[in-house]
Write an enzyme that holds these catalytic residues in place. Sequence first.
Site, PDB file in Angstrom:
ATOM      1  N   GLU A 112      29.555  18.465 -35.693  1.00  0.00           N
ATOM      2  CA  GLU A 112      28.975  19.174 -36.820  1.00  0.00           C
ATOM      3  C   GLU A 112      27.594  18.615 -37.112  1.00  0.00           C
ATOM      4  OE1 GLU A 112      32.795  20.626 -39.357  1.00  0.00           O
ATOM      5  OE2 GLU A 112      32.194  18.572 -39.582  1.00  0.00           O
ATOM      6  N   CYS A 125      20.801  16.401 -40.592  1.00  0.00           N
ATOM      7  CA  CYS A 125      21.681  15.258 -40.369  1.00  0.00           C
ATOM      8  C   CYS A 125      22.385  15.482 -39.044  1.00  0.00           C
ATOM      9  CB  CYS A 125      22.670  15.208 -41.536  1.00  0.00           C
ATOM     10  SG  CYS A 125      23.916  13.936 -41.370  1.00  0.00           S
ATOM     11  N   CYS A 132      34.254   8.908 -34.217  1.00  0.00           N
ATOM     12  CA  CYS A 132      33.730   7.548 -34.378  1.00  0.00           C
ATOM     13  C   CYS A 132      34.883   6.574 -34.196  1.00  0.00           C
ATOM     14  CB  CYS A 132      33.122   7.385 -35.775  1.00  0.00           C
ATOM     15  SG  CYS A 132      32.334   5.779 -36.019  1.00  0.00           S
ATOM     16  N   CYS A 136      36.085   3.428 -40.736  1.00  0.00           N
ATOM     17  CA  CYS A 136      35.862   2.991 -42.113  1.00  0.00           C
ATOM     18  C   CYS A 136      36.876   3.732 -42.991  1.00  0.00           C
ATOM     19  CB  CYS A 136      34.435   3.310 -42.548  1.00  0.00           C
ATOM     20  SG  CYS A 136      33.229   2.461 -41.524  1.00  0.00           S
ATOM     21  N   CYS A 139      35.981   7.155 -44.724  1.00  0.00           N
ATOM     22  CA  CYS A 139      35.222   8.160 -43.959  1.00  0.00           C
ATOM     23  C   CYS A 139      36.139   9.081 -43.173  1.00  0.00           C
ATOM     24  CB  CYS A 139      34.249   7.455 -43.013  1.00  0.00           C
ATOM     25  SG  CYS A 139      33.346   8.610 -41.958  1.00  0.00           S
ATOM     26  N   ASN A 329      32.521  11.122 -51.481  1.00  0.00           N
ATOM     27  CA  ASN A 329      32.907  12.514 -51.273  1.00  0.00           C
ATOM     28  C   ASN A 329      34.342  12.561 -50.783  1.00  0.00           C
ATOM     29  OD1 ASN A 329      30.370  13.890 -51.843  1.00  0.00           O
ATOM     30  ND2 ASN A 329      29.606  12.783 -50.060  1.00  0.00           N
ATOM     31  N   CYS A 372      28.200  13.573 -47.023  1.00  0.00           N
ATOM     32  CA  CYS A 372      28.394  12.349 -46.243  1.00  0.00           C
ATOM     33  C   CYS A 372      29.869  12.050 -46.041  1.00  0.00           C
ATOM     34  CB  CYS A 372      27.844  11.138 -46.976  1.00  0.00           C
ATOM     35  SG  CYS A 372      26.118  11.190 -47.239  1.00  0.00           S
TER      36      CYS A 372
END
Length: 399
Positions: A112, A125, A132, A136, A139, A329, A372
């Site tokens: 994305e 972005c 990933c 984290c 996230c 978020n 984010c």
Amino acid sequence: MTLAVSAAEDRGPVRLAGATRAELARALADLGVSDRERNMRVSQLWHWIYHRGARDFSSIRNIARPLLDRLGERHNLGRPEIVAEQVSADGTRKWLLRLPPVHARDKGAEIECVYIPESDRGTLCVSSQVGCTLNCSFCHTGTMPLVRNLTAAEIVGQVLVVRDRLGDFPGGVAPTDGLVPSGEGVRAVSNIVFMGMGEPLYNLEAVRDAIAVMTDGDGLSLSRRRITVSTSGVAPEMSRLGSECGTMLAVSLHATNNPLRDGLVPLNRKYPIEQLIQACRDYPGASNARRITFEYVMLKGVNDTAVEAKALVRLLKGLPAKINLIPFNPWPGSPFECSDWETIERFSEVVFNAGYASPVRTPRGRDILAACGQLKSESEKLRARARMMLEESLAVGQD
Ligand code: SAH
Ligand code: SF4
């Protein structure tokens, strides 16, 4: 389970949109173009691909047809495929892009990227990896099971497809909803942040090559000062980022003591805060005019007290720093909540009174999960749902 797959595996040099100068030269050499002629042809192709935004060889006018035909037999100027586009009420746009397969077993990864328009700039972005590996805890991207590095061309491809879509190449037509900055000398995509999916410093070679393409003055011509690479803290690679790319640095700090940061950003166990801050002190090119941004996600009851704000100020003492407070978020199933607005304001005030600019990052595109840490392709979720249903049906079968 996380699968790491090399993007280069089994891959022929097919797509030239996003290629570096060296890759263009290699493609031409493979077609038998002589050393003498090659540099000129690279410059011509470069101009058409990156300045004019050519999407097929047939639109190129100053290269002889036979060479274009031969290029067209082995290569194309295709972009990542747009699978879906969403436009937020605030004008933020999110695209789900599909990349061509990189090896025989690959079905084509999805990534994305997000565009955030403001009156005087447009920030794109970009993702540097599919998923990933770093997990984290706050996230969404870290929960994706499949991870691979993107190639430089796949990173640049995101810029090309978005510029196509926003009418940002000569002769292009901007979308009519009026949320793309325009006007004399204004570019729809003026800034790039490596804050999409992935850890850019785990894919530094490709990120470096992509930045070289983005900043080349004969092509996309973006300013290095308008490119920011965000890292979760891969301390040993930071000096290379500074010396080889010369871009702005953002560091995802999120906590001021090791036990808490260990829990939020597991990479901290490998490169603890002291080592990370030292790497920031050593970052080539950091100065008061080129400050390092420290990102700090505001998690309710976790890292958001005034005491922690004071600890943050102490930790960054003497560093040319900006502090960027990011309201958390939420995403489906996330284990955290966003701090209350008053708590964020109190935190921001402490930081501000200590002399730091402390903008609170306005969440953009929350309604389309484009903010984010919310990135994770919809199809990924659909696949996860399908897997769950399969597991459920298998479990039923075992009853
Ligand atoms: N991997 C890199 C870059 C991508 S993440 C990094 O971690 O820096 C971009 C930023 O979004 C990071 O600061 C990250 O910590 C932050 N982020 C991740 N998930 C978030 C969430 N749910 N809410 C707010 N910010 C988040
Ligand atoms: Fe990866 Fe960055 Fe998300 Fe951490 S915050 S999981 S490093 S993308």
